[in-house]
Design a protein around this motif. Structure first.
Motif, mmCIF file in Angstrom:
data_model
loop_
_atom_site.group_PDB
_atom_site.id
_atom_site.type_symbol
_atom_site.label_atom_id
_atom_site.label_comp_id
_atom_site.label_asym_id
_atom_site.label_seq_id
_atom_site.Cartn_x
_atom_site.Cartn_y
_atom_site.Cartn_z
ATOM 1 N N LEU A 20 0.817 -1.366 0.055
ATOM 2 C CA LEU A 20 0.084 -0.032 0.197
ATOM 3 C C LEU A 20 0.946 1.355 0.113
ATOM 4 N N GLY A 21 2.018 1.147 0.458
ATOM 5 C CA GLY A 21 2.848 2.334 0.558
ATOM 6 C C GLY A 21 2.958 2.721 2.271
ATOM 7 N N ILE A 22 3.657 3.504 2.786
ATOM 8 C CA ILE A 22 3.810 3.686 4.200
ATOM 9 C C ILE A 22 2.407 4.926 4.623
ATOM 10 N N ALA A 23 2.145 5.616 3.852
ATOM 11 C CA ALA A 23 1.180 6.566 4.160
ATOM 12 C C ALA A 23 -0.115 5.877 4.380
ATOM 13 N N ALA A 24 -0.526 5.033 3.145
ATOM 14 C CA ALA A 24 -1.869 4.463 3.412
ATOM 15 C C ALA A 24 -2.050 3.398 4.389
ATOM 16 N N ALA A 25 -0.779 2.647 4.564
ATOM 17 C CA ALA A 25 -0.747 1.507 5.428
ATOM 18 C C ALA A 25 -0.812 2.210 7.041
ATOM 19 N N TYR A 26 -0.336 3.227 7.116
ATOM 20 C CA TYR A 26 -0.213 4.041 8.459
ATOM 21 C C TYR A 26 -1.522 4.510 8.741
ATOM 22 N N LYS A 27 -2.358 5.050 7.505
ATOM 23 C CA LYS A 27 -3.724 5.661 7.764
ATOM 24 C C LYS A 27 -4.551 4.530 8.234
ATOM 25 N N GLN A 28 -4.609 3.412 7.595
ATOM 26 C CA GLN A 28 -5.476 2.510 8.032
ATOM 27 C C GLN A 28 -5.182 1.445 9.303
ATOM 28 N N ALA A 29 -3.918 1.565 9.968
ATOM 29 C CA ALA A 29 -3.442 0.981 10.925
ATOM 30 C C ALA A 29 -4.488 1.603 12.224
ATOM 31 N N GLU A 30 -4.671 0.586 13.090
ATOM 32 C CA GLU A 30 -5.444 0.885 14.403
ATOM 33 C C GLU A 30 -4.416 1.787 15.307
ATOM 34 N N LEU A 31 -5.155 2.904 15.948
ATOM 35 C CA LEU A 31 -4.536 3.630 16.815
ATOM 36 C C LEU A 31 -4.474 2.742 18.177
ATOM 37 N N ARG A 32 -3.524 2.703 18.805
ATOM 38 C CA ARG A 32 -3.480 1.832 20.037
ATOM 39 C C ARG A 32 -2.723 2.555 21.227
ATOM 40 N N SER A 33 -3.145 2.177 22.467
ATOM 41 C CA SER A 33 -2.681 2.551 23.473
ATOM 42 C C SER A 33 -2.066 1.773 24.553
ATOM 43 N N HIS A 34 -1.120 2.229 25.231
ATOM 44 C CA HIS A 34 -0.364 1.517 26.272
ATOM 45 C C HIS A 34 -0.276 2.471 27.674
ATOM 46 N N ARG A 35 -0.614 1.851 28.688
ATOM 47 C CA ARG A 35 -0.813 2.571 30.024
ATOM 48 C C ARG A 35 0.863 2.609 30.484
ATOM 49 N N VAL A 36 1.258 3.498 31.100
ATOM 50 C CA VAL A 36 2.357 3.685 31.495
ATOM 51 C C VAL A 36 2.589 4.545 33.175
ATOM 52 N N ARG A 37 3.007 4.211 34.175
ATOM 53 C CA ARG A 37 3.151 4.976 35.102
ATOM 54 C C ARG A 37 4.841 5.049 35.708
ATOM 55 N N PHE A 38 5.226 6.459 35.604
ATOM 56 C CA PHE A 38 6.512 6.727 36.359
ATOM 57 C C PHE A 38 6.426 6.934 37.715
ATOM 58 N N LEU A 39 7.151 6.464 38.451
ATOM 59 C CA LEU A 39 7.385 6.829 40.034
ATOM 60 C C LEU A 39 9.087 6.502 40.372
ATOM 61 N N VAL A 40 9.089 6.939 41.612
ATOM 62 C CA VAL A 40 10.440 7.182 42.092
ATOM 63 C C VAL A 40 10.699 5.830 42.974
ATOM 64 N N GLY A 41 11.631 4.980 42.961
ATOM 65 C CA GLY A 41 11.740 3.766 43.624
ATOM 66 C C GLY A 41 13.423 3.608 43.571
ATOM 67 N N GLU A 42 13.537 2.121 43.660
ATOM 68 C CA GLU A 42 15.070 1.532 43.839
ATOM 69 C C GLU A 42 15.237 1.383 42.265
ATOM 70 N N VAL A 43 16.463 1.521 41.807
ATOM 71 C CA VAL A 43 16.953 1.324 40.478
ATOM 72 C C VAL A 43 18.083 0.587 40.666
ATOM 73 N N LYS A 44 18.125 -0.677 40.104
ATOM 74 C CA LYS A 44 19.481 -1.698 40.466
ATOM 75 C C LYS A 44 20.347 -1.299 39.169
#
Length: 253
Positions: free
Chosen positions: A229-253
């Motif tokens: 289809l080409g990148i523009a058409a393929a992008y246009k018909q693709a589903e918009l998805r969402s991914h929930r993320v939380r930032f928090l302060v804690g211990e980083v190894k």
């Protein structure tokens, strides 16, 4: 457009969706640290990439690289024209947000010494001087707000440039962490970030008054469809998805 590649797909994230994450982070910044112009700084974070709004409607293909163009390699003659127009729009709405956006873009542009970057930086430095004089800005506060914007921008890019859960060592840009700006000209400290599963990012420290909940919006385009289809058409018909993320302060190894 922010783009990363998987085995059979490309993941594409519009710059305005990336900027929304930056804004969510800035909105949680401790108010006593930001000091004055809080609402304008928050708007700057949400709107700093409005220059990309038109460019991201129809992504284009990079024939030389064999993949979609991303913000990292987008043709400079088109990129800088849209940068200028986007900052023009923002200046009419919020001059302080515009000067922060302009400072961020010129800081990035100065890393590459080309005729396009030199022309863009020269023009934007004139804009910055005019706004600074018009608003009577205190430079120490302006630079702190700029560094706060850079941190929020980079933490958002951390979410967007690799799949959720990617180990920090695999990041090209952020493996050594992020600069955490300190007020009143005290420089900055380096903080680390680490995925904890696929929905939580833990920071070793940070300026946020609370955990930050945000949503990563993206489209995933099959490589086969880009060929058909080409990148523009393929992008246009693709589903918009969402991914929930939380930032928090804690211990980083």
């Amino acid at each position: 457009m922010i783009v990363y590649e998987k085995e059979d797909t490309y993941v594409l994230i519009a710059q305005q969706d990336h900027a929304r994450i930056s804004g969510d982070l800035m909105a949680a910044w401790q108010e006593e640290l930001l000091g004055e112009r809080i609402s304008e700084v928050i708007q700057a974070a949400y709107e700093h990439d409005r220059s990309w709004a038109g460019l991201d409607v129809d992504p284009i293909w990079n024939d030389a690289a064999g993949r979609p163009y991303s913000f990292r390699d987008f043709p400079p003659n088109i990129r800088f024209l849209h940068y200028r127009h986007g900052i023009d729009e923002l200046e009419r709405i919020n001059p302080y947000a515009a000067v922060l956006s302009s400072l961020l873009y010129t800081m990035l542009a100065e890393r590459a010494d080309t005729p396009e970057t030199r022309a863009f930086v020269s023009r934007e430095k004139g804009r910055q001087a005019n706004i600074q004089a018009e608003l009577g800005l205190y430079m120490e506060t302006l630079h702190y707000h700029l560094n706060a914007l850079v941190l929020c921008d980079e933490l958002s890019l951390f979410l967007c440039m690799e799949p959720p859960g990617t180990p920090i060592r695999q990041y090209e840009w952020f493996a050594s962490g992020f600069v955490y700006p300190q007020p009143r000209g005290c420089g900055g400290r380096r903080i680390k970030a680490q995925w904890q599963g696929d929905h939580v990012v833990v920071l070793s420290e940070g300026p946020f008054a609370r955990p930050v909940d945000t949503v990563l919006a993206y489209k995933e385009v099959c490589k086969g469809e880009t060929k058909q289809l080409g990148i523009a058409a393929a992008y246009k018909q693709a589903e918009l998805r969402s991914h929930r993320v939380r930032f928090l302060v804690g211990e980083v190894k």
